[in-house]
Design a protein around this motif. Structure first.
Motif, PDB file in Angstrom:
ATOM      1  N   MET A 255       1.422 -41.287  25.275  1.00  0.00           N
ATOM      2  CA  MET A 255       0.020 -41.142  25.703  1.00  0.00           C
ATOM      3  C   MET A 255      -0.589 -39.902  25.050  1.00  0.00           C
ATOM      4  O   MET A 255      -0.003 -38.851  25.091  1.00  0.00           O
TER       5      MET A 255
ATOM      6  N   LEU B 152      -6.910 -44.694  38.504  1.00  0.00           N
ATOM      7  CA  LEU B 152      -7.606 -43.457  38.850  1.00  0.00           C
ATOM      8  C   LEU B 152      -9.121 -43.622  38.933  1.00  0.00           C
ATOM      9  O   LEU B 152      -9.791 -42.897  39.671  1.00  0.00           O
ATOM     10  N   VAL B 153      -9.673 -44.543  38.164  1.00  0.00           N
ATOM     11  CA  VAL B 153     -11.131 -44.687  38.151  1.00  0.00           C
ATOM     12  C   VAL B 153     -11.565 -45.801  39.101  1.00  0.00           C
ATOM     13  O   VAL B 153     -12.480 -45.628  39.901  1.00  0.00           O
TER      14      VAL B 153
ATOM     15  N   GLN C 225      -6.056 -36.534  24.541  1.00  0.00           N
ATOM     16  CA  GLN C 225      -7.488 -36.817  24.627  1.00  0.00           C
ATOM     17  C   GLN C 225      -7.768 -37.931  25.619  1.00  0.00           C
ATOM     18  O   GLN C 225      -8.686 -37.837  26.433  1.00  0.00           O
ATOM     19  N   MET C 226      -6.940 -38.988  25.551  1.00  0.00           N
ATOM     20  CA  MET C 226      -7.136 -40.122  26.449  1.00  0.00           C
ATOM     21  C   MET C 226      -6.901 -39.707  27.894  1.00  0.00           C
ATOM     22  O   MET C 226      -7.616 -40.125  28.795  1.00  0.00           O
ATOM     23  N   LEU C 227      -5.897 -38.851  28.086  1.00  0.00           N
ATOM     24  CA  LEU C 227      -5.582 -38.381  29.431  1.00  0.00           C
ATOM     25  C   LEU C 227      -6.743 -37.572  30.012  1.00  0.00           C
ATOM     26  O   LEU C 227      -7.133 -37.749  31.176  1.00  0.00           O
ATOM     27  N   ILE C 228      -7.320 -36.703  29.178  1.00  0.00           N
ATOM     28  CA  ILE C 228      -8.460 -35.898  29.630  1.00  0.00           C
ATOM     29  C   ILE C 228      -9.646 -36.799  29.946  1.00  0.00           C
ATOM     30  O   ILE C 228     -10.337 -36.626  30.957  1.00  0.00           O
ATOM     31  N   LEU C 229      -9.854 -37.790  29.091  1.00  0.00           N
ATOM     32  CA  LEU C 229     -10.963 -38.727  29.309  1.00  0.00           C
ATOM     33  C   LEU C 229     -10.814 -39.444  30.654  1.00  0.00           C
ATOM     34  O   LEU C 229     -11.745 -39.502  31.452  1.00  0.00           O
ATOM     35  N   ILE C 230      -9.610 -39.970  30.903  1.00  0.00           N
ATOM     36  CA  ILE C 230      -9.379 -40.717  32.140  1.00  0.00           C
ATOM     37  C   ILE C 230      -9.546 -39.813  33.354  1.00  0.00           C
ATOM     38  O   ILE C 230     -10.185 -40.172  34.342  1.00  0.00           O
TER      39      ILE C 230
ATOM     40  N   ILE D 288     -18.839 -40.007  27.172  1.00  0.00           N
ATOM     41  CA  ILE D 288     -18.275 -41.127  27.936  1.00  0.00           C
ATOM     42  C   ILE D 288     -18.177 -40.765  29.419  1.00  0.00           C
ATOM     43  O   ILE D 288     -18.505 -41.553  30.291  1.00  0.00           O
ATOM     44  N   ILE D 289     -17.742 -39.537  29.687  1.00  0.00           N
ATOM     45  CA  ILE D 289     -17.627 -39.099  31.081  1.00  0.00           C
ATOM     46  C   ILE D 289     -18.999 -39.049  31.745  1.00  0.00           C
ATOM     47  O   ILE D 289     -19.177 -39.512  32.872  1.00  0.00           O
TER      48      ILE D 289
ATOM     49  N   THR E 277      -2.819 -47.724  25.283  1.00  0.00           N
ATOM     50  CA  THR E 277      -1.477 -48.215  25.601  1.00  0.00           C
ATOM     51  C   THR E 277      -1.499 -48.843  26.991  1.00  0.00           C
ATOM     52  O   THR E 277      -2.464 -48.676  27.748  1.00  0.00           O
TER      53      THR E 277
ATOM     54  N   ILE F 139     -15.737 -37.623  24.158  1.00  0.00           N
ATOM     55  CA  ILE F 139     -15.250 -37.671  25.542  1.00  0.00           C
ATOM     56  C   ILE F 139     -16.330 -37.281  26.552  1.00  0.00           C
ATOM     57  O   ILE F 139     -16.532 -37.954  27.560  1.00  0.00           O
TER      58      ILE F 139
ATOM     59  N   LEU G 256       0.205 -48.017  29.550  1.00  0.00           N
ATOM     60  CA  LEU G 256       0.168 -46.954  30.541  1.00  0.00           C
ATOM     61  C   LEU G 256      -1.253 -46.401  30.721  1.00  0.00           C
ATOM     62  O   LEU G 256      -1.710 -46.174  31.846  1.00  0.00           O
ATOM     63  N   GLU G 257      -1.952 -46.216  29.599  1.00  0.00           N
ATOM     64  CA  GLU G 257      -3.316 -45.680  29.668  1.00  0.00           C
ATOM     65  C   GLU G 257      -4.262 -46.641  30.382  1.00  0.00           C
ATOM     66  O   GLU G 257      -5.098 -46.224  31.196  1.00  0.00           O
TER      67      GLU G 257
ATOM     68  N   LEU H  13      -3.400 -46.605  34.048  1.00  0.00           N
ATOM     69  CA  LEU H  13      -3.797 -45.316  34.618  1.00  0.00           C
ATOM     70  C   LEU H  13      -5.307 -45.264  34.851  1.00  0.00           C
ATOM     71  O   LEU H  13      -5.771 -44.776  35.892  1.00  0.00           O
ATOM     72  N   MET H  14      -6.071 -45.806  33.898  1.00  0.00           N
ATOM     73  CA  MET H  14      -7.521 -45.797  34.063  1.00  0.00           C
ATOM     74  C   MET H  14      -7.915 -46.643  35.275  1.00  0.00           C
ATOM     75  O   MET H  14      -8.719 -46.225  36.100  1.00  0.00           O
TER      76      MET H  14
END
Lengths: 104, 239
Positions: free
Chosen positions: A1, B54-55, A4-9, B77-78, B44, B74, B46-47, B50-51
């Motif tokens: 992972m 958590l979201v 950047q993706m982790l911070i975004l999520i 997007i946020i 991935t 980023i 996992l990503e 995870l999204m």
């Protein structure tokens, strides 16, 4: 992972949680003016109206009839007093029938 | 005494889980497709999971994928996610009138599970709702959302075309099914839904604003108009 993706999520999670949690915890135990109270109690039905229209008519791009048939099925079943699950399953079956006849 | 309290928590949880089942069905095609799109966007497994964990917000997650694919930064997007989900502010405030009193910790827990769909199910129930009922509804909805996200990514395909198309009615049919019992009983509910539906249609079909904002504006205008009309009528009656 990747980081950047982790911070975004994580960022998305935080900004989504804030509007969900603030009113419930800030308004806690406060008696709002009667007008605001009944305004807030009216929100669910207004939200439902906005969630249904126009979305239900636009579920299949370029095929308004698909939406109309689905909407008609859902309203007819619900009007007949069917419970929510029956309305959902029934509408899916009726639209499957529509597709079987008209497009596939 | 304690026994009955535990029993009522269990029975409320069970009722909530039952009520949440229609959401679970409705989320299947949406979450499967999200998982699939997440994969093609380069997330991935996992990503993606995870999204969703958590979201837990369908529209915002979809939009984020198209922004990620477009190489958008980023921060943007946020910020976009915040704008799309700000409508939950209104729902959370409305739920506050609907829910039994509960400790802040409990409230901040179930606040996480507020979506258009869980809110609609909980808020249209007769009488007050307990935290256990709300958590029951949210638990099934959440489970379906997260599991089907994973399934969509793993399988790498969505449902067969015709089923995917037919199932796209599910969440709308659920909204109709939730609205109808109150609609039959009260002309006020009819006006609330009708006015909001008309304003939202006007805003969306003329491309005036994004869906998130359109729902907020049409909901507030409709509720304010109907409440004001009732207030004026009552005042006129008093005179």
């Amino acid at each position: 992972m990747n980081w950047q993706m982790l911070i975004l999520i994580a960022g998305m999670a935080v900004v989504t949680y804030i509007p969900r949690v603030l009113p419930l915890t800030i308004l806690e135990g406060k008696d709002l003016p009667p007008f605001i109270q009944s305004f807030l109690s009216s929100i669910p039905y207004a939200v439902l109206g906005a969630l249904i229209f126009p979305g239900i008519l636009l579920i299949r791009e370029g095929d308004v009839w698909f939406g109309l048939v689905g909407a008609f099925a859902a309203f007819a079943l619900a009007l007949a007093g069917a419970n929510v699950m029956i309305v959902v399953i029934g509408s899916i079956i009726i639209l499957s029938g529509y597709l079987a006849i008209f497009s596939f | 005494m304690q026994q009955t309290a535990v029993q009522s928590i269990q029975s409320d949880l069970k009722k909530g889980i039952q009520a949440g089942m229609s959401i679970a069905v409705g989320y299947v095609p949406v979450a499967l497709t999200f998982g699939l799109l997440a994969k093609t966007t380069g997330l991935t497994l996992l990503e993606a999971i995870l999204m969703s964990m958590l979201v837990f917000a369908g529209a915002a997650q979809y939009i984020s994928l198209s922004l990620i694919a477009g190489g958008v930064g980023i921060g943007v997007i946020i910020f976009n996610t915040f704008i799309v989900n700000i409508r939950h502010f209104l729902m959370s405030a409305s739920l506050n009138e609907k829910m039994d009193d509960a400790p802040k910790r409990t409230k901040s827990l179930y606040a996480f599970g507020i979506t258009d769909e869980t809110f609609s199910v909980i808020a249209t129930r007769n009488g007050k709702s307990s935290a256990s009922y709300a958590l029951g509804v949210m638990l099934v909805a959440y489970g379906s959302w997260v599991l089907n996200t994973g399934a969509g990514h793993l399988i790498g395909a969505s449902l067969p075309d015709f089923l995917q198309a037919a199932m796209s009615i599910a969440l709308y049919a659920m909204f109709v099914g939730l609205l109808m019992p109150s609609l039959k009983k009260s002309i006020k509910v009819l006006y609330l839904a009708l006015i909001a539906g008309c304003i939202n249609s006007a805003l969306i079909l003329t491309d005036s604003m994004e869906t998130g904002w359109a729902i907020i504006i049409s909901t507030i205008l409709s509720a304010a108009a109907v409440e004001t009309a009732i207030l004026l009528k009552r005042k006129a009656g008093v005179k």
